[in-house]
Enzyme design. Structure first.
Site, mmCIF file in Angstrom:
data_model
loop_
_atom_site.group_PDB
_atom_site.id
_atom_site.type_symbol
_atom_site.label_atom_id
_atom_site.label_comp_id
_atom_site.label_asym_id
_atom_site.label_seq_id
_atom_site.Cartn_x
_atom_site.Cartn_y
_atom_site.Cartn_z
ATOM 1 N N SER A 111 -6.021 31.337 -0.368
ATOM 2 C CA SER A 111 -5.555 29.982 -0.054
ATOM 3 C C SER A 111 -6.145 29.119 -0.967
ATOM 4 O O SER A 111 -7.155 29.194 -1.367
ATOM 5 C CB SER A 111 -5.988 30.065 1.548
ATOM 6 O OG SER A 111 -5.492 28.579 1.883
ATOM 7 N N TYR A 144 -12.607 29.734 7.656
ATOM 8 C CA TYR A 144 -11.322 30.186 7.165
ATOM 9 C C TYR A 144 -11.583 29.955 5.420
ATOM 10 O O TYR A 144 -11.050 31.017 4.734
ATOM 11 C CB TYR A 144 -10.322 29.598 7.502
ATOM 12 C CG TYR A 144 -8.735 29.809 6.859
ATOM 13 C CD1 TYR A 144 -8.036 30.432 7.172
ATOM 14 C CD2 TYR A 144 -8.483 28.967 5.954
ATOM 15 C CE1 TYR A 144 -6.786 30.968 6.602
ATOM 16 C CE2 TYR A 144 -7.208 28.771 5.252
ATOM 17 C CZ TYR A 144 -6.313 29.893 5.869
ATOM 18 O OH TYR A 144 -5.127 30.220 5.201
HETATM 19 N N1 LIG Z 1 1.079 28.648 5.767
HETATM 20 C C1 LIG Z 1 0.182 28.157 4.862
HETATM 21 O O1 LIG Z 1 0.381 26.921 4.590
HETATM 22 C C2 LIG Z 1 -0.835 29.134 4.058
HETATM 23 C C3 LIG Z 1 -1.496 28.493 3.416
HETATM 24 C C4 LIG Z 1 -2.414 29.238 2.521
HETATM 25 C C5 LIG Z 1 -2.767 30.509 2.889
HETATM 26 N N2 LIG Z 1 -2.037 31.172 3.979
HETATM 27 C C6 LIG Z 1 -2.299 32.429 4.271
HETATM 28 O O2 LIG Z 1 -0.937 33.238 4.197
HETATM 29 C C7 LIG Z 1 -1.088 34.197 4.959
HETATM 30 C C8 LIG Z 1 -0.050 34.189 6.140
HETATM 31 O O3 LIG Z 1 0.044 32.988 6.730
HETATM 32 P P1 LIG Z 1 1.150 32.310 7.660
HETATM 33 O O4 LIG Z 1 1.206 31.070 7.569
HETATM 34 O O5 LIG Z 1 2.492 33.350 7.486
HETATM 35 O O6 LIG Z 1 0.528 32.846 9.012
HETATM 36 P P2 LIG Z 1 1.195 33.207 10.302
HETATM 37 O O7 LIG Z 1 0.382 32.825 11.621
HETATM 38 O O8 LIG Z 1 2.644 32.747 10.600
HETATM 39 O O9 LIG Z 1 1.118 35.017 10.457
HETATM 40 C C9 LIG Z 1 -0.144 35.438 10.398
HETATM 41 C C10 LIG Z 1 0.334 36.876 10.910
HETATM 42 O O10 LIG Z 1 -0.790 37.810 10.876
HETATM 43 C C11 LIG Z 1 -0.956 38.339 12.195
HETATM 44 N N3 LIG Z 1 -2.320 38.657 12.666
HETATM 45 C C12 LIG Z 1 -3.411 37.751 13.098
HETATM 46 N N4 LIG Z 1 -4.507 38.336 13.362
HETATM 47 C C13 LIG Z 1 -4.269 39.828 12.817
HETATM 48 C C14 LIG Z 1 -5.176 40.855 13.000
HETATM 49 N N5 LIG Z 1 -6.310 40.702 13.389
HETATM 50 N N6 LIG Z 1 -4.648 41.809 12.597
HETATM 51 C C15 LIG Z 1 -3.389 41.948 12.298
HETATM 52 N N7 LIG Z 1 -2.544 40.797 12.039
HETATM 53 C C16 LIG Z 1 -2.980 39.983 12.472
HETATM 54 C C17 LIG Z 1 -0.462 37.636 13.154
HETATM 55 O O11 LIG Z 1 0.148 38.200 14.414
HETATM 56 C C18 LIG Z 1 0.923 36.754 12.583
HETATM 57 O O12 LIG Z 1 2.236 37.809 12.428
HETATM 58 C C19 LIG Z 1 -2.563 34.089 5.833
HETATM 59 O O13 LIG Z 1 -3.369 35.001 4.958
HETATM 60 C C20 LIG Z 1 -2.865 32.551 5.586
HETATM 61 O O14 LIG Z 1 -4.101 32.490 5.652
HETATM 62 C C21 LIG Z 1 -0.969 30.296 4.670
#
Ligand SMILES: NC(=O)c1ccc[n+]([C@@H]2O[C@H](COP(=O)([O-])OP(=O)(O)OC[C@H]3O[C@@H](n4cnc5c(N)ncnc54)[C@H](O)[C@@H]3O)[C@@H](O)[C@H]2O)c1
Length: 264
Positions: free
Chosen positions: A147, A160
């Site tokens: 991230s 995080y």
């Molecule tokens: N959305 C953003 O702006 C952003 C920015 C930087 C990084 N990220 C990273 O991208 C990835 C996806 O993010 P997103 O925005 O799609 O999030 P999201 O919350 O929509 O999806 C996360 C998914 O992970 C699953 N999850 C959570 N805990 C879990 C566990 N213990 N075991 C298995 N699955 C688990 C959830 O059920 C969910 O389906 C993450 O690693 C997040 O840190 C997102």
């Protein structure tokens, strides 16, 4: 012929947001796709969608916080499809980051531990379980989701951010230790991508501030990250390993004063 034709791929956190978009792209590129998530119903819904579109997909329930569950996910993929070529470690405890991961002085050590256990240890265990299977097939590709928070400080989410920074280093270690056996390991570092996890910040003043600091005319979409993951998973990136690719519309590419000067 897709860019991941007949490759066997696991995408974690694939029930929602970026993971769901990536599972769709991976399957559309011809991969046999394991849709893994803690949310069983959500994973099954995405897998069903991929099958309805003509792909091969299997939902697997996994808890990244439980090492046995992570190992069972990898075993399930190998049992179902006969091996493993691609591991995309996308899942993270975004629910903790959003609600409980506060400023350092107020940080709850239990939230710190849970964040590290899910985001960092869970990813490490998945890699540990997957690497022998990748090597058995002559090599493969691992893509970790870091991230922008792993590259900068912010007003909240220190656990995080630290977990995501550690994933950048783990990516380099895996690339270093298994590269000669054909295993590549890279990371994507999304910036601000509009998903269920970030939607609370995707409107009003925060959205406007985010847009001002992007170099692109729009904010990020899950499909933007999915495209980068497919590139890093495929042979098109065969000479790239140990790299972290920012997918952030230039959010971290400019001097901090640029947005102020542009508007002032
Ligand atoms: N959305 C953003 O702006 C952003 C920015 C930087 C990084 N990220 C990273 O991208 C990835 C996806 O993010 P997103 O925005 O799609 O999030 P999201 O919350 O929509 O999806 C996360 C998914 O992970 C699953 N999850 C959570 N805990 C879990 C566990 N213990 N075991 C298995 N699955 C688990 C959830 O059920 C969910 O389906 C993450 O690693 C997040 O840190 C997102």
């Amino acid at each position: 012929m897709g860019r991941l034709q007949d490759k066997i791929a696991i995408v974690t956190g694939a029930a929602s947001g970026i993971g769901a978009a990536t599972a769709r792209r991976v399957a559309a590129e011809g991969a046999l796709t394991v849709v893994a998530d803690l949310n069983s119903d959500g994973a099954e819904a995405v897998a069903e969608e991929l099958r309805a579109a003509g792909g091969s997909a299997t939902a697997v329930t996994v808890d990244l916080g439980d090492a046995d569950s992570v190992r069972a996910m990898v075993a399930a993929a190998v049992d179902r499809y006969g091996g493993l070529d691609v591991l995309h470690n996308n899942a993270a405890a975004t629910h903790l980051a959003a609600r409980q991961d506060l400023a350092v002085v107020e940080a709850d050590p239990a939230v710190w531990d849970d964040t590290m256990r899910i985001n960092l240890r869970g990813t490490m265990v998945a890699i540990q379980a997957a690497v022998p299977h990748l090597i058995a097939r002559g090599g493969g590709s691992i893509v970790n989701t870091s991230s922008g928070s792993g590259l900068t400080g912010d007003l909240r989410n220190p656990a995080y951010g630290a977990s995501k920074a550690a994933l950048i280093n783990l990516t380099q270690y895996v690339a270093t230790q298994y590269g000669k056996q054909g295993v590549r390991c890279n990371a994507v570092a999304p910036g601000f991508i509009v998903t269920p996890a970030s939607s609370g910040s995707a409107h009003g003043a925060i959205r406007e501030a985010m847009l001002r600091h992007h170099l692109t005319p729009r904010l990020g979409r899950p499909e933007d990250v999915a495209a980068a993951v497919v590139f890093l998973a495929s042979d098109e990136s065969a000479f790239i390993t140990g790299h972290t690719l920012r997918v952030d519309g230039g959010l971290l590419s400019h001097a901090p004063y640029v947005a102020d000067l542009r508007n002032g």
